[in-house]
Design an enzyme around this catalytic site. Structure first.
Site, short mmCIF file in Angstrom:
data_model
loop_
_atom_site.label_atom_id
_atom_site.label_comp_id
_atom_site.label_asym_id
_atom_site.label_seq_id
_atom_site.Cartn_x
_atom_site.Cartn_y
_atom_site.Cartn_z
N THR A 49 -56.04 -49.16 12.53
CA THR A 49 -56.94 -50.07 13.25
C THR A 49 -57.78 -49.31 14.27
O THR A 49 -58.90 -49.70 14.57
CB THR A 49 -56.13 -51.18 13.94
OG1 THR A 49 -55.42 -51.93 12.94
CG2 THR A 49 -57.02 -52.12 14.73
N TYR A 136 -44.08 -45.81 8.45
CA TYR A 136 -45.18 -46.74 8.17
C TYR A 136 -45.30 -46.84 6.65
O TYR A 136 -45.82 -45.95 6.00
CB TYR A 136 -46.45 -46.18 8.81
CG TYR A 136 -47.66 -47.08 8.83
CD1 TYR A 136 -47.65 -48.38 8.33
CD2 TYR A 136 -48.85 -46.60 9.38
CE1 TYR A 136 -48.78 -49.17 8.38
CE2 TYR A 136 -49.99 -47.39 9.44
CZ TYR A 136 -49.94 -48.67 8.93
OH TYR A 136 -51.07 -49.44 8.98
N LYS A 164 -42.56 -49.92 10.08
CA LYS A 164 -43.68 -50.85 10.06
C LYS A 164 -43.87 -51.24 8.61
O LYS A 164 -44.30 -50.44 7.78
CB LYS A 164 -44.96 -50.25 10.65
CG LYS A 164 -46.12 -51.24 10.64
CD LYS A 164 -47.42 -50.65 11.18
CE LYS A 164 -48.54 -51.70 11.12
NZ LYS A 164 -49.83 -51.15 11.55
N ILE A 204 -46.26 -55.09 14.58
CA ILE A 204 -47.40 -54.29 15.01
C ILE A 204 -48.61 -54.96 14.37
O ILE A 204 -48.81 -54.84 13.16
CB ILE A 204 -47.27 -52.82 14.58
CG1 ILE A 204 -46.01 -52.19 15.18
CG2 ILE A 204 -48.52 -52.03 15.00
CD1 ILE A 204 -45.75 -50.77 14.71
#
Length: 292
Positions: A49, A136, A164, A204
């Protein structure tokens, strides 16, 4: 020996504001100051992001230092993405000088290694890091899926503490939750409710740059077992979250934050601005949410 950390709660994967091509550090400071008062657990700097792939190493460090200075003591995680292992390990050593609580580490993109290769990758980084890792799992960005057995093996490493979860596999998510060896953080915003209701530790979530207190409230209600109240708070957020990702992230989010006066609506190529019609739709959807 890795330090331990608690990654529970809502973490904001920060956008990186730009102005005339450069990182806009004053805007980033203002945004962090605003978000730190909303009940969030902490920040993630230089994730997807944050357009980290468009930042060079000096810019990434400068962004991180701005976040750390502005965070007011809230914990910060640093995104770490690469496909060259020696360079990655050197970067881990550089980041060790900052007061971080963890590193967010995906599989190496572009390479598409085997599961054995993934074990080598994550173990090497965890061995080199004094900070705990959040794995992740995001196959649509990296091109490789981290299988459940691989995650089980990674969970045995004392320096790998959380995931995540953007894997898109509900069965894998529920197995990880049932086994309890990793803290499970929802990484797909639309899956926050289900993951938290099943015992997940938090999220998240890019969408939570806005209506942040509402996201925090929903997670708090779920943690307290107040399911119906949580549903009431969650449902109005769904159309906004869907719109946030209807065009490539973070373009809709940046359009909304620009409308709110936090940043300039600027991205780095090859990212482009949200289309005007979609930007207006996101603004309207956000304005329509009445806090519960």
């Amino acid at each position: 020996m890795q330090n331990s950390a608690d990654f529970s709660g809502l973490w904001i994967p920060l956008i990186t504001p730009f102005s005339q091509g450069a990182v806009d550090h004053p805007a980033l400071t203002r945004l962090v100051h605003h978000l730190r008062t909303t009940g969030i657990a902490g920040f993630v700097a230089c994730g997807s992001t944050g357009e980290a792939a468009a930042l060079d190493k000096e810019e990434q460090l400068a962004v991180l230092d701005t976040v750390l200075q502005a965070a007011g003591g809230l914990p910060t995680v640093m995104g770490l993405s690469n496909y060259h292992l020696p360079h990655t390990l050197a970067w881990v050593k550089t980041l060790a000088s900052r007061p971080l609580v963890g590193l967010l580490v995906p599989a190496p993109h572009y390479i598409r290694p085997s599961q054995a290769g993934l074990l080598q990758w994550f173990h090497a980084i965890a061995d080199a890091s004094a900070l705990p890792l959040i794995v992740y799992d995001i196959p649509y960005r990296t091109g490789v899926r981290i299988e459940l057995d691989t995650l089980r093996e990674l969970s045995r490493h004392p320096g790998i503490q959380a995931i995540k979860d953007c894997g898109g596999d509900a069965g894998k998510t529920q197995a990880l939750l049932a086994e309890g060896r990793l803290q499970v953080l929802a990484g797909e915003d639309a899956q926050i409710f289900s993951t938290a209701a099943l015992g997940g530790h938090g999220a998240i979530a890019a969408s939570a740059h806005v209506q942040t207190a509402q996201f925090v409230r929903v997670l708090t209600l779920l943690r307290e077992g107040r399911l119906e109240e949580a549903r009431i708070g969650w449902r109005p957020l769904l159309p906004l979250m869907e719109a946030m990702f209807a065009e490539p992230n973070p373009a809709p989010l940046k359009a909304l934050l620009a409308h709110q006066g936090f940043i300039t609506n600027e991205l780095r190529s090859p990212m482009t601005q949200a289309t005007p019609a979609h930007a207006e739709r996101v603004v309207q959807l956000c304005a329509a949410i009445v806090p519960t």
